[in-house]
Design a protein around this motif. Structure first.
Motif, mmCIF file in Angstrom:
data_model
loop_
_atom_site.group_PDB
_atom_site.id
_atom_site.type_symbol
_atom_site.label_atom_id
_atom_site.label_comp_id
_atom_site.label_asym_id
_atom_site.label_seq_id
_atom_site.Cartn_x
_atom_site.Cartn_y
_atom_site.Cartn_z
ATOM 1 N N ALA A 25 37.173 -2.285 66.976
ATOM 2 C CA ALA A 25 37.520 -3.621 66.686
ATOM 3 C C ALA A 25 39.232 -3.967 66.841
ATOM 4 O O ALA A 25 39.595 -4.804 67.561
ATOM 5 N N PHE A 79 41.476 -6.259 69.456
ATOM 6 C CA PHE A 79 42.375 -7.032 69.008
ATOM 7 C C PHE A 79 43.716 -6.955 69.490
ATOM 8 O O PHE A 79 44.222 -7.627 69.916
ATOM 9 N N VAL A 122 38.734 -8.136 75.225
ATOM 10 C CA VAL A 122 38.406 -7.448 73.901
ATOM 11 C C VAL A 122 37.326 -6.232 74.141
ATOM 12 O O VAL A 122 37.605 -5.186 73.478
ATOM 13 N N LEU A 154 40.947 -14.406 69.192
ATOM 14 C CA LEU A 154 40.069 -14.784 70.451
ATOM 15 C C LEU A 154 40.093 -16.474 70.070
ATOM 16 O O LEU A 154 40.487 -16.986 71.225
ATOM 17 N N LEU A 155 40.199 -16.982 69.156
ATOM 18 C CA LEU A 155 40.028 -18.454 68.876
ATOM 19 C C LEU A 155 41.696 -18.958 69.486
ATOM 20 O O LEU A 155 41.472 -19.903 70.264
ATOM 21 N N LEU A 213 37.489 -7.105 62.488
ATOM 22 C CA LEU A 213 36.682 -7.805 63.134
ATOM 23 C C LEU A 213 37.186 -9.541 62.855
ATOM 24 O O LEU A 213 37.025 -10.279 63.925
ATOM 25 N N ILE A 214 37.545 -9.565 61.791
ATOM 26 C CA ILE A 214 38.094 -11.215 61.332
ATOM 27 C C ILE A 214 39.125 -11.441 62.486
ATOM 28 O O ILE A 214 39.342 -12.446 62.878
ATOM 29 N N THR A 272 40.147 -10.150 65.157
ATOM 30 C CA THR A 272 39.953 -10.084 66.482
ATOM 31 C C THR A 272 39.313 -11.470 66.712
ATOM 32 O O THR A 272 39.642 -12.232 67.752
ATOM 33 N N GLY A 273 38.348 -12.162 65.715
ATOM 34 C CA GLY A 273 37.885 -13.409 65.898
ATOM 35 C C GLY A 273 39.063 -14.585 66.086
ATOM 36 O O GLY A 273 38.860 -15.448 66.872
ATOM 37 N N LEU A 274 40.035 -14.245 65.013
ATOM 38 C CA LEU A 274 41.136 -15.373 64.992
ATOM 39 C C LEU A 274 41.840 -15.245 66.262
ATOM 40 O O LEU A 274 42.331 -16.276 66.903
ATOM 41 N N LEU A 322 36.819 -12.861 76.336
ATOM 42 C CA LEU A 322 35.857 -11.594 75.852
ATOM 43 C C LEU A 322 35.922 -10.192 76.550
ATOM 44 O O LEU A 322 35.681 -9.023 76.018
#
Length: 590
Positions: free
Chosen positions: A400, A404, A68, A50-51, A43-44, A46-48, A65
């Motif tokens: 997730a 990613f 993902v 996205l950023l 999850l982290i 994937t967040g990175l 989004l």
């Protein structure tokens, strides 16, 4: 609105690559050093991603989004669908008590953990990879080894490592078929090129696996069995890939090595039976006896599974199932909304092939297995609910991980990493397998990695005067050793091996072996390109613009009728021969 991908957002490829590598380096750090749980790391990461995609690559937030979400949906189906059904089938066998008989039978062949690992993880896993693929081999074989009493970490880890050699020819050769479609090189020469690389690894893999489990000295004790297992597999893999094509090497090599080792073990036994530390020694007892019918009944879930998996791999059956049980749609807001650097719009489709998916074949096997092992369907429903509860975190992890993978690919981050490898000039053949390895690490699929990079491999090899089949084949071969550390594969193996929440242990267990095998394949590819170029097959290019003939679903109906008759006969025989009487006494073996 159409957004165009960029691969060098800083106009400085070195800086762009360093930034693009951040999400992947995070995965390694989180699992190896920080020892995060799999779903947290995924999850982290994937967040990175996205950023980076939104902030540095300029990808619109809505598209990012949706990308993902597209990946997560693919993670739920068909990947999680397959894993859930594989574990469900295994849980049925355990709940019915039939797995105790399977353990007894396996111990009667050999109680030695080293040889059990070869039969199940290496040979049977290869057979499953050839027919189903997409996570089924690791899910089923890891669960079986844990049920036999293997240490869960070793069970899951060696199943991941054993699943390297067969991956290139998995799912009836789909990875090579895709590489052919993308590159324009016919299937047979790619199959031949891969079949002149991986058999070397296959021959060594049994010794390597047993050395991991028991150490070098204990591996040398069973050298004859290792030679029979590895060489029979390698020779059959070489012959089938070079003369028959990419569809059957795993099936032929897997079954051939199982039969070869089982026959050999009738005439040869190791001097000592090796077990794990602190594991009780097997206690054979002549009081325990199971009839042939009871043994067949115990194995019936896996017998039915094998028949169905083979059937689901046949093209006529796939076509008729897809004609009646498939929904395909353009992913809203994402389809044709991204433009590659070449100017092509990227289609984004989602295919819900709910009948032809391998997970559905396993579900059907489970439904047929319930009466065969003596369980009512009501209890089967209870077992299914418990299976879903057991897999809730792996399901989140896989969703997730695929989210990613999709955002890395759609944003251009993956292509940034590929671009620097493609710029290595005459050394590119050495790095060509790294590209395949990277693709499988990110996507979890050799098929997807070949779709991503086969054209790049072709163009780069042509530009430096190397035969493109070498580098396209290297993409396939390098990808197989990335499978064991792909977060998707780690999540599947952890779920099957009762290691949920301990994915970091499993990743640390396999990562060094992945790098070692990758280096091995890199040197082989470099030698093929420049030193032993006589090994390269001759071929003519195909016209990638040619469209295949449309499928004719009606061709599959006779196959389905034949399958129904075969299953009816098989179920009838099992029910008629199985005896409900209990054995003389409970087995005391582990």
């Amino acid at each position: 609105m159409v957004w165009k991908q960029v691969t060098d957002p800083f106009n400085n490829i070195t800086l762009s690559v360093l930034v693009a590598a951040i999400p992947i380096l995070f995965i390694f750090w989180a699992l190896i050093i920080r020892r995060m749980k799999g779903y947290q790391a995924s999850l982290i990461a994937t967040g990175l991603a996205l950023l980076l995609a939104i902030g540095l690559y300029g990808m619109p937030a809505g598209l990012a989004l949706l990308s993902v979400a597209h990946g997560a949906l693919y993670g739920l189906f068909p990947i999680c669908w397959l894993v859930i059904m594989a574990v469900f089938l295994f849980n049925i066998t355990v709940a019915s008590g039939q797995f105790e008989i399977i353990k007894h039978v396996m111990a009667s062949i050999t109680a030695d953990r080293r040889l059990q690992a070869l039969l199940i993880a290496f040979s049977f896993g290869s057979f499953l990879e050839g027919t189903a693929g997409f996570g089924a081999p690791v899910a089923i074989t890891a669960a079986m080894l844990v049920g036999l009493g293997f240490n869960p970490l070793y069970a899951s880890g060696i199943c991941l490592i054993a699943n390297t050699a067969p991956v290139a020819f998995g799912s009836i050769g789909i990875p090579i078929t895709v590489a052919s479609q993308v590159s324009g090189i016919p299937e047979l020469p790619i199959s031949q090129m891969v079949g002149r690389t991986l058999p070397i690894l296959s021959a060594l893999l049994p010794f390597y696996l047993v050395s991991i489990i028991a150490g070098l000295r204990k591996a040398r004790e069973i050298t004859p069995a290792l030679l029979v297992s590895g060489l029979s597999f390698a020779l059959l893999q070489f012959a089938s890939s070079n003369f028959l094509g990419p569809a059957l090497p795993d099936v032929i090599a897997g079954l051939g090595s199982i039969l070869s080792l089982m026959v050999f073990l009738r005439f040869w036994k190791p001097r000592t039976i090796w077990r794990f530390d602190n594991e009780p020694a097997p206690t054979p007892t002549t009081a325990v006896h199971y009839s042939g019918g009871q043994i067949i009944r115990a194995w019936s879930p896996f017998i039915v599974l094998t028949v169905l998996i083979i059937a689901w791999g046949l093209q006529p059956i796939k076509e008729v199932l897809n004609a009646t049980g498939q929904v395909q749609f353009e992913f809203p807001g994402l389809h044709n909304a991204i433009q590659s650097e070449s100017g092509a719009l990227l289609p984004k489709l989602f295919k819900l092939n709910y009948l032809s998916a391998a997970g559905t074949a396993i579900l059907l096997a489970a439904l047929l297995a319930l009466p065969l092992v003596g369980l009512p369907y009501r209890q089967g429903l209870t077992i299914f609910g418990a299976t879903l509860s057991q897999l809730k975190f792996p399901i989140l992890t896989v969703a997730a991980v695929l989210g990613f993978a999709y955002i890395l690919n759609d944003s251009g981050i993956t292509l940034t990493l590929a671009r620097v490898l493609a710029s290595t000039g005459v050394l590119f053949p050495f790095f060509a397998p790294v590209l395949g390895w990277l693709g499988v690490f990110i996507t979890g699929s050799d098929t997807s990695a070949n779709a991503l990079f086969s054209k790049l491999q072709y163009a780069t090899a042509e530009s430096i005067g190397v035969d493109p089949v070498v580098t396209v084949g290297a993409n396939v071969s390098g990808g197989v050793v990335g499978k064991m550390i792909s977060p998707q594969s780690i999540a599947v193996a952890a779920a099957a091996g009762n290691l949920v929440g301990h994915e970091s242990q499993l990743f640390r267990f396999t990562v060094k072996h992945s790098f070692f095998m990758l280096l091995f394949i890199c040197f082989i590819t470099l030698a093929q390109a420049y030193l032993i170029s006589w090994i390269i097959p001759t071929y003519e290019l195909t016209d990638v613009k040619n469209t295949p003939a449309p499928p004719n679903p009606s061709n599959g109906y006779p196959y389905l009728v034949g399958l129904a008759v075969l299953l009816a006969g098989l179920v009838s025989v099992i029910l008629r021969t199985a005896k409900p009487a209990a054995p003389v006494s409970a087995s005391t073996e582990n």
